[in-house]
Write an enzyme that holds these catalytic residues in place. Structure first.
Site, PDB file in Angstrom:
ATOM      1  N   LYS A   1       1.327   4.321  -3.029  1.00 44.07           N
ATOM      2  CA  LYS A   1       1.273   5.771  -2.802  1.00 44.07           C
ATOM      3  C   LYS A   1       2.586   6.430  -3.195  1.00 44.07           C
ATOM      4  O   LYS A   1       2.593   7.508  -3.803  1.00 44.07           O
ATOM      5  CB  LYS A   1       0.941   6.046  -1.337  1.00 44.07           C
ATOM      6  CG  LYS A   1      -0.444   5.543  -0.943  1.00 44.07           C
ATOM      7  CD  LYS A   1      -0.588   5.490   0.578  1.00 44.07           C
ATOM      8  CE  LYS A   1      -1.941   4.975   1.008  1.00 44.07           C
ATOM      9  NZ  LYS A   1      -1.970   4.677   2.468  1.00 44.07           N
TER      10      LYS A   1
ATOM     11  N   ASP B   1       0.834  -1.207   0.000  1.00 45.22           N
ATOM     12  CA  ASP B   1       0.000   0.000   0.000  1.00 45.22           C
ATOM     13  C   ASP B   1       0.871   1.261   0.000  1.00 45.22           C
ATOM     14  O   ASP B   1       0.638   2.193  -0.779  1.00 45.22           O
ATOM     15  CB  ASP B   1      -0.913  -0.010   1.233  1.00 45.22           C
ATOM     16  CG  ASP B   1      -1.734   1.253   1.350  1.00 45.22           C
ATOM     17  OD1 ASP B   1      -2.646   1.454   0.531  1.00 45.22           O
ATOM     18  OD2 ASP B   1      -1.432   2.070   2.256  1.00 45.22           O
TER      19      ASP B   1
END
Lengths: 430, 430
Positions: free
Chosen positions: A207, A203
């Site tokens: 980003k 994750d």
């Protein structure tokens, strides 16, 4: 005031419901700042019956997100389904194909298919907004892509995953081990039942890939991001880091070097005095360094219904006001094409912690291997004495190349006086 | 790529020269992000001959800034003269009257005449941008007015003056007194020859007035800001604050309460654990609290040629891209009209430090006065014992009203056992 902006929302989970609540609660304020009302005309979600605490009887319901994308009364499509494939991807592509601006919070989709989706949006001249995809409520994308637009960005780094930061914070404050704190975080709802997406760094890497694209003005390139999670971080290494004046954080770091762009996510030791070292719990932070502005730090809540809804609606207000920015900050013809630098070529300082048999000659063997790889030591400390038994030995190095450190590490791990897989954590002078 | 954006720059001091240098150094990058080149077509400055390290032979020179504002070849006027009156004000009004968008770094002008200037800009539908007017390179205005636009802002606060923060930081780190550190800061160029604008809190109050207008969507109202500087802060109070777990910072704080909008600049004791307590030296920080986003902290360099130029050019890139926002975030018809709350009505906790004659009954007199004003004590400590001599006594209170504290303070100051003007510092649970 101009005619209302009619939006279609796909996905009514925590975030989708949060967006509907925000638009209902702050309707007048949002209208004043957007210059027109923002109304929810259509939605798509799995269950029509679940009570979401917001009236949905007046809206047009669609079972098929792709059909929602083609809803004739819709001005902007908001994708809050999540996931890099399946309905989310189909919806975004269908919306852009139908000529409708898209607002999404979907970092996985953007990290993996963002380059192609951005091309589609640019080719059709349709806005694609995604403030909520990185660092939740922190205006990181707007801050970087517009606020610091005058700067050549040398580096962008951040604490981009609240679950990992929460786990590392509790491990440090309570001196507990990873597995135990993870289980507690899952019980508290701070970590998913299947936590690998967060704790393995995926994750955060999604980003970071997006931040790197914005910082350096290039199409997103997730494949080029080196990814390590926090499973291997131990309470012992966190304690030793403290003794050395560091804190262990999972950071995403993208930097522009002579060789090209390097992007990596892994546990880091950061000086306790660095602003980012104090960002604890579920908070996120993004640090950007520009050639004229110097260092800027943005801190806030990186997840949750409220912060994410705040970012989604900020994008909607931009669209309502007609404020547009190219997806990666510049038109495709003007994008940067510097090569990606592989992790083997990374240069930095390292923390190495070994469990060795406390007997003469061990340190000589270890330091000899480092010398062979031309890695110079900055410090070495052995904790306690226990002749014939296992003791931790910590070594910190001056800057060296990752490849050399990897070679040294495999040789050191193979010594029979070295009893466990050595722990390696990179030291970042952030 | 569209036709270049031709700008006219008035004022070629540190900031003006910084803007020209940035536009020259990052010309291609700025063009890519702006979608067109940004060229300096005209300038106005006192001396034509001074070498500013950037070629100016090709540009049109004006001795009169007002004439510059009417330069027919100019698309955007950049005001970097400074000062709330005189040429800066005349230039901005002339530019708007001539229908030319304005970019300014002038917080004094905006704080004092911003309401009228914004009306003029809105009436003519002309953009007025001023990212550089608050917190230098930190994208605070964009972050607040656009990034957090979906939120009802409850509070915005910040360290808005680098000179004061530098002086307070050195006083704390070196245990030295204000006057001495100020003199050193002046020698180092961190403080002006006439420092009153900074150290009396006026500069911070100008910036707070602008932030408050953006946060609460209302015309700027400098007159409503309560202003105190740092002249009265002593090394003793900084040391005592440390013992109590606080740091002393000059903060600007604007909050929205049931009674209306309160805006104040004064030294504050903030918990050492608060992010803003760690912002030291010349760095600035802005903290915003929104109903959905929660707390967001933005930190960076608040002054200097580079950071200020970064903000000015970010505004120019917005204008080049056609990204516009109403000055106070909403059209005048949609602006908030909550009343301003006078400082007397402020409620909060207080730190009170007295120098008293160490003899029986003194504390009884002091606490009696506080009781009469219905102010309840949180803690009281007397440092050391010296019968018949002066000793410091510290009292901290629970929340009470400023007016009551002021009454108590004048009565306490009048006691003959109280030997100096009492020191009062407000405690902020920021």
């Amino acid at each position: 005031m101009s005619k209302p902006l009619s939006i279609a929302v796909a996905g009514l989970g925590t975030v989708g419901t949060g967006v509907l609540k925000l638009l209902a609660t702050n309707a007048d304020l949002v209208a004043a700042r957007a210059g027109r009302r923002i109304i929810v005309g259509a939605v798509s979600a799995r269950s029509r019956n679940r009570d979401r605490g917001v009236p949905l009887d007046a809206v047009r319901w669609y079972d098929d997100p792709v059909a929602l994308a083609q809803d004739p009364g819709t001005d902007v499509v908001v994708e809050l389904i999540g996931g890099s494939e399946g309905p989310a991807r189909a919806l975004v592509e269908a919306a852009l194909a139908a000529g409708k601006p898209v607002v999404t919070a979907n970092k996985a989709l953007l990290a993996i298919h963002g380059a192609a989706i951005a091309e589609l949006a640019e080719a059709r001249g349709i806005p694609l907004a995604f403030e909520a995809a990185v660092a939740g409520g922190i205006p990181a994308i707007k801050g970087l892509r517009e606020g610091l637009a005058a700067n050549r960005i040398q580096r962008v780094a951040g604490i981009l995953n609240g679950t990992c930061n929460y786990i590392l914070t509790v491990m440090r404050e309570q001196g507990r081990e990873f597995a135990e704190v993870l289980a507690e975080a899952q019980a508290l709802g701070y970590a998913e039942a299947d936590p690998s997406f967060d704790i393995d760094g995926v994750d955060a890497a999604h980003k970071l890939a997006i931040l790197a694209a914005l910082a350096f003005g290039r199409p997103v390139d997730f494949a080029a991001v080196h990814v390590e999670g926090i499973r291997a971080v131990t309470a012992l290494d966190i304690a030793l880091a403290g003794e050395l004046g560091y804190r262990i954080k999972l950071l995403g770091i993208a930097s522009s070097t002579e060789a090209g762009i390097s992007a990596r996510v892994h546990p880091c030791m950061v000086p306790v005095a660095a602003p980012i070292a104090r960002v604890d719990g579920v908070f996120n932070a993004v640090v950007a360094e520009g050639d004229f502005v110097g260092r800027v730090v943005l801190e806030g809540r990186g997840a949750g219904a409220g912060p994410t809804a705040s970012a989604v609606v900020a994008d909607l207000i931009d669209l309502a006001r007609g404020r547009h920015t190219p997806v990666w900050g510049a038109a495709s013809g003007a994008l940067d094409s510097a090569p990606a630098v592989p992790m083997d070529r990374h240069r930095g300082a390292y923390y190495l912690r070994l469990m060795v048999l406390d007997r003469p000659g061990v340190i000589a063997d270890v330091t000899g291997i480092l010398r062979d790889e031309s890695i110079s030591l900055e410090a070495m400390l052995q904790r306690g004495r226990a002749p014939g038994e296992a003791v931790p030995v910590v070594l910190t190095t001056h800057d060296c190349e990752e490849a050399a450190m990897r070679n040294a590490l495999s040789r050191i791990g193979a010594l029979d006086s070295v009893l466990e897989k050595p722990a390696l954590i990179r030291i970042e002078p952030i």
